[in-house]
Write a protein that holds these residues in place. Sequence first.
Motif, short mmCIF file in Angstrom:
data_model
loop_
_atom_site.label_atom_id
_atom_site.label_comp_id
_atom_site.label_asym_id
_atom_site.label_seq_id
_atom_site.Cartn_x
_atom_site.Cartn_y
_atom_site.Cartn_z
N ASP A 19 0.84 -1.20 0.00
CA ASP A 19 0.00 0.00 0.00
C ASP A 19 0.87 1.25 0.00
O ASP A 19 2.04 1.24 0.37
N ALA A 20 0.22 2.33 -0.42
CA ALA A 20 0.95 3.57 -0.66
C ALA A 20 1.68 4.05 0.59
O ALA A 20 2.83 4.52 0.51
N ILE A 21 1.03 3.92 1.74
CA ILE A 21 1.66 4.43 2.96
C ILE A 21 2.97 3.72 3.28
O ILE A 21 3.98 4.35 3.56
N SER A 22 2.96 2.38 3.17
CA SER A 22 4.20 1.65 3.47
C SER A 22 5.29 2.01 2.46
O SER A 22 6.47 2.13 2.82
N ILE A 23 4.87 2.15 1.22
CA ILE A 23 5.87 2.48 0.20
C ILE A 23 6.55 3.81 0.52
O ILE A 23 7.77 3.92 0.49
N LEU A 24 5.74 4.79 0.84
CA LEU A 24 6.30 6.11 1.16
C LEU A 24 7.19 6.03 2.40
O LEU A 24 8.33 6.50 2.38
N TYR A 44 -2.32 6.35 -7.51
CA TYR A 44 -2.64 6.35 -8.93
C TYR A 44 -1.46 5.95 -9.80
O TYR A 44 -1.55 5.04 -10.61
N VAL A 45 -0.33 6.59 -9.59
CA VAL A 45 0.74 6.44 -10.57
C VAL A 45 1.44 5.10 -10.45
O VAL A 45 1.90 4.55 -11.45
N LEU A 46 1.52 4.56 -9.27
CA LEU A 46 2.27 3.30 -9.13
C LEU A 46 1.45 2.08 -9.51
O LEU A 46 1.99 0.99 -9.63
N LYS A 47 0.14 2.25 -9.66
CA LYS A 47 -0.63 1.09 -10.11
C LYS A 47 -1.23 1.32 -11.48
O LYS A 47 -2.05 0.54 -11.96
N SER A 48 -0.80 2.38 -12.13
CA SER A 48 -1.30 2.68 -13.46
C SER A 48 -0.83 1.63 -14.47
O SER A 48 0.30 1.16 -14.42
N LYS A 49 -1.75 1.25 -15.35
CA LYS A 49 -1.37 0.33 -16.41
C LYS A 49 -0.91 1.08 -17.65
O LYS A 49 -0.40 0.49 -18.59
N THR A 50 -1.15 2.38 -17.66
CA THR A 50 -0.74 3.19 -18.81
C THR A 50 0.52 3.98 -18.45
O THR A 50 1.18 3.67 -17.47
N HIS A 51 0.83 4.95 -19.26
CA HIS A 51 2.01 5.78 -19.02
C HIS A 51 1.53 7.22 -18.89
O HIS A 51 1.58 7.99 -19.84
N PRO A 52 1.06 7.60 -17.70
CA PRO A 52 0.41 8.90 -17.54
C PRO A 52 1.41 10.06 -17.53
O PRO A 52 2.56 9.90 -17.13
N GLU A 79 13.34 10.12 -8.11
CA GLU A 79 14.63 10.15 -7.41
C GLU A 79 14.85 8.89 -6.59
O GLU A 79 15.96 8.36 -6.55
N LYS A 80 13.81 8.43 -5.93
CA LYS A 80 13.93 7.26 -5.07
C LYS A 80 13.93 5.97 -5.86
O LYS A 80 14.05 4.88 -5.29
N GLY A 81 13.73 6.07 -7.15
CA GLY A 81 13.78 4.87 -7.98
C GLY A 81 12.51 4.05 -7.97
O GLY A 81 12.49 2.90 -8.39
N LEU A 82 11.42 4.66 -7.49
CA LEU A 82 10.15 3.93 -7.44
C LEU A 82 9.34 4.11 -8.72
O LEU A 82 8.34 3.44 -8.93
N LEU A 83 9.78 5.03 -9.56
CA LEU A 83 8.98 5.41 -10.72
C LEU A 83 9.93 5.73 -11.86
O LEU A 83 10.97 6.34 -11.65
N ASN A 141 6.54 0.73 -14.13
CA ASN A 141 7.38 -0.45 -14.37
C ASN A 141 8.84 -0.03 -14.30
O ASN A 141 9.34 0.62 -15.20
N ILE A 142 9.51 -0.43 -13.21
CA ILE A 142 10.90 -0.01 -13.06
C ILE A 142 11.89 -1.11 -13.43
O ILE A 142 13.08 -0.95 -13.28
N GLU A 143 11.35 -2.24 -13.89
CA GLU A 143 12.23 -3.22 -14.50
C GLU A 143 12.71 -2.67 -15.84
O GLU A 143 12.02 -1.88 -16.47
N LYS A 144 13.87 -3.10 -16.29
CA LYS A 144 14.32 -2.69 -17.60
C LYS A 144 13.36 -3.23 -18.66
O LYS A 144 12.95 -4.38 -18.61
N HIS A 145 13.03 -2.39 -19.59
CA HIS A 145 12.17 -2.85 -20.68
C HIS A 145 12.26 -1.88 -21.85
O HIS A 145 12.80 -0.78 -21.73
#
Lengths: 132, 132
Positions: free
Chosen positions: B3-8, B25-33, B63-67, B82-86
Amino acid sequence: MKDAISILRHCGIQPTPQRIAVVEYVLKSKTHPSADHVLSYARKKCPTVSRATVYNTLNLLVEKGLLGMQTIKEGAVVFDPNIEKHHHFVDTDTGDVYDIPWDQLEVKGKEKLKDFEITEFQVIMRGRRKKN
Amino acid sequence: MKDAISILRHCGIQPTPQRIAVVEYVLKSKTHPSADHVLSYARKKCPTVSRATVYNTLNLLVEKGLLGMQTIKEGAVVFDPNIEKHHHFVDTDTGDVYDIPWDQLEVKGKEKLKDFEITEFQVIMRGRRKKN
DNA sequence: TATTTATTTAGACAATGTCAAGACAAATAT
DNA sequence: ATATTTGTCTTGACATTGTCTAAATAAATA
């Protein structure tokens, strides 16, 4: 390279002083200028040239296939006089963009992407240019 | 996904309602907003959230590498949970961006580029997505 | 010369993104 | 509890990119 006037005439674009100034700069540029760069340089030759004319001319050149356009940096599109297929390297320190010849890299596996009809592709690399 | 709180909290960012709305919103988005997309959706959860806060939060996450952050479309940067290489495929009709798994493509010949120290690279493809 | 036709300019406009100042909230200390 | 520091948020200003329109200018044709 042919002179700006012949290039413009050859694609049915009337060669005006403004367009000539834009073409002379952007088509012989060794870098990847933004529209604003082009505007600055065009004003040296043609001090009254307007932003709108520069954008119009750049868009015309792109439409006619005389100029490439790349969205590889934040903030602004850059233009690329190299219209051969090629890849790009972006120096993350300086922001400079370098062309990488097409045959230096090979991308394998595209035929596996059955859901996509690929009309163009390129490899974009980022890092630092080594200073020799 | 956590959940967002733990992530932050996990990256030492204080979880405020505004940041939570952005993250959810942004971390569970399936698109590229774009940032503006994120702003619109964040305002549904948190109607008073400001543009500055959305930009601040997005930049923090990057900056934190989450996005991830991609400059592959004109006009605005897009964000990528998606922060995996692709690799990426851009549908030139719709503007939609699709992730292409890293191991679907292989780029050969990078070792020949002796002048460049490559820290990251990707293949960017454009075309049309086939509708099945 | 008169009349279309094409081109340029200036400024308005919208969108993206950053910044600073003050308002607000939360945590800590007294 | 209250005061103080610390962190965060909002508002609005600002710069930049890019497009558009209306009016001015120049060029081509009749």
